[in-house]
Design a protein around this motif. Sequence first.
Motif, PDB file in Angstrom:
ATOM      1  N   ALA A 189       0.866  -1.182   0.000  1.00  0.00           N
ATOM      2  CA  ALA A 189       0.000   0.000   0.000  1.00  0.00           C
ATOM      3  C   ALA A 189       0.901   1.229   0.000  1.00  0.00           C
ATOM      4  O   ALA A 189       0.638   2.220  -0.688  1.00  0.00           O
ATOM      5  CB  ALA A 189      -0.923  -0.005   1.213  1.00  0.00           C
ATOM      6  N   VAL A 190       1.989   1.153   0.789  1.00  0.00           N
ATOM      7  CA  VAL A 190       2.975   2.232   0.763  1.00  0.00           C
ATOM      8  C   VAL A 190       3.586   2.344  -0.638  1.00  0.00           C
ATOM      9  O   VAL A 190       3.750   3.425  -1.194  1.00  0.00           O
ATOM     10  CB  VAL A 190       4.088   1.990   1.809  1.00  0.00           C
ATOM     11  N   ALA A 191       3.882   1.186  -1.218  1.00  0.00           N
ATOM     12  CA  ALA A 191       4.559   1.181  -2.512  1.00  0.00           C
ATOM     13  C   ALA A 191       3.645   1.643  -3.637  1.00  0.00           C
ATOM     14  O   ALA A 191       4.035   2.469  -4.454  1.00  0.00           O
ATOM     15  CB  ALA A 191       5.073  -0.221  -2.812  1.00  0.00           C
ATOM     16  N   PHE A 192       2.440   1.113  -3.680  1.00  0.00           N
ATOM     17  CA  PHE A 192       1.605   1.334  -4.857  1.00  0.00           C
ATOM     18  C   PHE A 192       0.480   2.329  -4.636  1.00  0.00           C
ATOM     19  O   PHE A 192      -0.266   2.629  -5.553  1.00  0.00           O
ATOM     20  CB  PHE A 192       1.067  -0.006  -5.372  1.00  0.00           C
ATOM     21  N   PHE A 193       0.317   2.843  -3.437  1.00  0.00           N
ATOM     22  CA  PHE A 193      -0.654   3.921  -3.233  1.00  0.00           C
ATOM     23  C   PHE A 193       0.074   5.226  -2.917  1.00  0.00           C
ATOM     24  O   PHE A 193      -0.326   6.293  -3.356  1.00  0.00           O
ATOM     25  CB  PHE A 193      -1.631   3.567  -2.097  1.00  0.00           C
ATOM     26  N   LEU A 194       1.160   5.133  -2.155  1.00  0.00           N
ATOM     27  CA  LEU A 194       1.855   6.354  -1.750  1.00  0.00           C
ATOM     28  C   LEU A 194       3.086   6.633  -2.611  1.00  0.00           C
ATOM     29  O   LEU A 194       3.626   7.731  -2.574  1.00  0.00           O
ATOM     30  CB  LEU A 194       2.283   6.248  -0.278  1.00  0.00           C
ATOM     31  N   THR A 195       3.561   5.645  -3.343  1.00  0.00           N
ATOM     32  CA  THR A 195       4.792   5.858  -4.104  1.00  0.00           C
ATOM     33  C   THR A 195       4.591   5.851  -5.619  1.00  0.00           C
ATOM     34  O   THR A 195       4.805   6.872  -6.272  1.00  0.00           O
ATOM     35  CB  THR A 195       5.856   4.821  -3.712  1.00  0.00           C
ATOM     36  N   THR A 196       4.177   4.716  -6.206  1.00  0.00           N
ATOM     37  CA  THR A 196       4.149   4.678  -7.679  1.00  0.00           C
ATOM     38  C   THR A 196       3.240   5.741  -8.309  1.00  0.00           C
ATOM     39  O   THR A 196       3.656   6.376  -9.274  1.00  0.00           O
ATOM     40  CB  THR A 196       3.781   3.281  -8.226  1.00  0.00           C
ATOM     41  N   PRO A 197       2.014   5.989  -7.797  1.00  0.00           N
ATOM     42  CA  PRO A 197       1.223   7.041  -8.446  1.00  0.00           C
ATOM     43  C   PRO A 197       1.892   8.400  -8.321  1.00  0.00           C
ATOM     44  O   PRO A 197       1.845   9.214  -9.244  1.00  0.00           O
ATOM     45  CB  PRO A 197      -0.113   7.013  -7.698  1.00  0.00           C
ATOM     46  N   TYR A 198       2.554   8.626  -7.170  1.00  0.00           N
ATOM     47  CA  TYR A 198       3.213   9.922  -6.986  1.00  0.00           C
ATOM     48  C   TYR A 198       4.466  10.041  -7.851  1.00  0.00           C
ATOM     49  O   TYR A 198       4.848  11.139  -8.243  1.00  0.00           O
ATOM     50  CB  TYR A 198       3.505  10.149  -5.494  1.00  0.00           C
ATOM     51  N   LEU A 199       5.099   8.905  -8.146  1.00  0.00           N
ATOM     52  CA  LEU A 199       6.223   8.954  -9.084  1.00  0.00           C
ATOM     53  C   LEU A 199       5.701   9.313 -10.471  1.00  0.00           C
ATOM     54  O   LEU A 199       6.323  10.084 -11.207  1.00  0.00           O
ATOM     55  CB  LEU A 199       6.942   7.609  -9.122  1.00  0.00           C
ATOM     56  N   GLY A 200       4.531   8.752 -10.820  1.00  0.00           N
ATOM     57  CA  GLY A 200       3.899   9.131 -12.086  1.00  0.00           C
ATOM     58  C   GLY A 200       3.654  10.636 -12.119  1.00  0.00           C
ATOM     59  O   GLY A 200       3.970  11.310 -13.109  1.00  0.00           O
ATOM     60  N   LEU A 201       3.134  11.164 -11.020  1.00  0.00           N
ATOM     61  CA  LEU A 201       2.876  12.616 -10.956  1.00  0.00           C
ATOM     62  C   LEU A 201       4.189  13.391 -11.060  1.00  0.00           C
ATOM     63  O   LEU A 201       4.266  14.424 -11.722  1.00  0.00           O
ATOM     64  CB  LEU A 201       2.159  12.983  -9.650  1.00  0.00           C
TER      65      LEU A 201
END
Lengths: 52, 718
Positions: free
Chosen positions: B208-220
Amino acid sequence: MKFIHYIEKVSGVSVYGIFSLTLFVLIFGVMLVWAIRADRKMIDEISKIPLD
Amino acid sequence: MQTEHFYYDNKTVKRFAYAVLFWSIVGMLAGLWASISLFYPSINLGLPATSFGRMRPVHTNAVIFAFVGNGIFMGVYYSLQRLCKTRMYSNLLSSLHFWGWQLIIVVGAITLWAGKTSGKEYAELEWPLDIAIAVVWIIFGVNMFGTILKRREKHIYVAIWFYIATWVTVAMLHIVNSVELPVSMWKSYSWYAGVQDALVQWWYGHNAVAFFLTTPYLGLMYYFLPKAANRPIYSYRLSIIHFWALIFIYIWAGPHHLLYTALPDWAQSLGVVFSVMLIAPSWGGMLNGLFTLRGAWDRVREDPVLKFLVVAITCYGMATFEGPMLSLKNVNAISHFTDWTIAHVHIGALGWNGFLTFGILYWLIPRMWNTPLYSKKLAESHFWIGTIGIVLYAVPLYWAGFTQSMMWKNFTEEGQLRFQFLETVTHIIPMYVTRSIGGALYIIGALIMVYNLRKTIRQGHFTAQELAEAPALPAAETTHGRTYWHRWIERRPLQMLVFSLIAVAIGGLIEMIPTFLVKSNIPTISSVKPYTPLELHGRDIYVREGCYLCHSQMVRPFRDEVARYGEYSKAGEFVYDHPFQWGSKRTGPDLARVGGKYPDSWHYNHLLDPTSMSPGSIMPNYGWLFDTELDTLRTPGMIHAMQRLGVPYPAGYAAEANGDLARQEAAIRASLKGDKISTGANKEIVALIAYLQRLGKDIKAAPKEQTAIKDGGALMGN
């Protein structure tokens, strides 16, 4: 319906670890080669998409 | 080539932006409240809803799913349309997505305050909301893929890959972790038990940390950083490597949350190896972001947007350096269960997610309202107040975590533990106070932003439908040199979805299958028996009040823990725990072996007023447990549910359960009477005492040789 002890044993648990690392190295290797060899013009074109 | 005219949908982006602003303040205030209750427990006003055990999940859920969640959607709905040169696929789906998500947040907050919780960290919402989340997530997915499929840009920019991986992985994590058996409208039991539940939960929790807090924000980051800096990303090639390496490695790292626990050793080691490997793609991404600003650092000095983005990316780098370090067993032995973890996650939450969101808002709102930012000076103030807030928040907690761990492990020359647990708590209270000051500063900064953006909105005029033009996507593609497989895939979103799913699913499956299938991973201990009906009720109360948020039930095999709490925990002790209650933080002492340690009357008085038994304690009073009646009508349903989950109660036991409950209740009341405490019939407090007195008792009844033989297998999974 029980999840506890559904199957009594799985032989060769270590296969899982070896398989996963091999798979990772394989995918990573192919992707790395592609990224390095990819056409410069195309890379430039894609990287400018947000600025259009 | 024919140029087509179309409109970008800014209205949905605006809605999500308002939601971000609103929920950021709500979520942070809940956090501030919870943090104050750690040094001033009576801030809960004696109410159940505002006690720490309920405020903390409200805070984490509000910040993760309401603040960051809406931040993701705001950024995705803005950038996806522009990267695909097309309007969002469906106005109706955009609307359903927005209102559905806000409804889930509101109902989620109310149910958490009311104590309706599944008792699994960051996945506390009960089953009706779990279903609602899945539905809204699918609506989002359809809308997103519809948009990608009707795009006018042939290439799919790397930010969109991150969005796709986010969508598919979060769907998988949410569904697998939420498999639960409903017993009533707002109560369910996790399908998994004990060690397996822990493994699934932390596979979910970490990712959840990885794919909710990190990957979408890396996309942003890959979209908004080039936008704000007005230059392309430093290395697009590096972003490709960043993407594949990150999503492939991240999914394996979950077990690092369970080091030295009763989880099989091979799973722990796998988690450590992949966690250490994670530093490479994470830092690749961070450097890619920072190098984008090469030669433009003079602009960072003047532009508050870039300032926020730079600090956000730097915090990402710090948190992703610290993460692998904390995954090393020798470091984890010190940091785990302490405030060090809280400090670590807040570098990510306040720095990475918070500052990136603020930067995007400061960039986005003036553009959508066609006006310059109302006050650059206020934005600068926000930046500095927020930065000082982060430092004041994190540094005391690092200090507190390290100090407390060292105190726990300290022995006198005679070989006795040097400190009582309570001494280690009262020692770090000044650090808790400083942390709250840091958090308050951070909120003040956010309030300044809300004011500044409100003024900006007031002075501008909003473009709800933004006119754009682009040539239609040609059917025949022009080629650049040789074609490679990746070129094939980076134009095909659905194939990308499938490949991402395979990459993340393999990691998850290989991690979990052996633990689920191999009997030797969960050695049974014959003396471990199912809970009695009264204890089961007590366990529900324990979960409802969020006791697991401050008390662990996991004695690690360390000298100090065995000396303080008793024999270390074995995997076989938890086979009937739906859900597991190992916890992740010890604000109070471990409870795995608390059964029989104190008389019933001690627990009674302690829960009524903790300071009467432990002067200086920061535990809140649980006065309402002494008045609320136990709902024994639920008992047969609970037993039925447990039987379906594989807990071996005798056939037909559901009908007799309340008889056993009454007998055990009478016995505890009699024991309280012996200590001159009279309590009314059927009160919740008695059930909770029954549960606490059961904890860790079964293994004490086991013959010594039996546990000794099982030890090797249970602890190390050999």
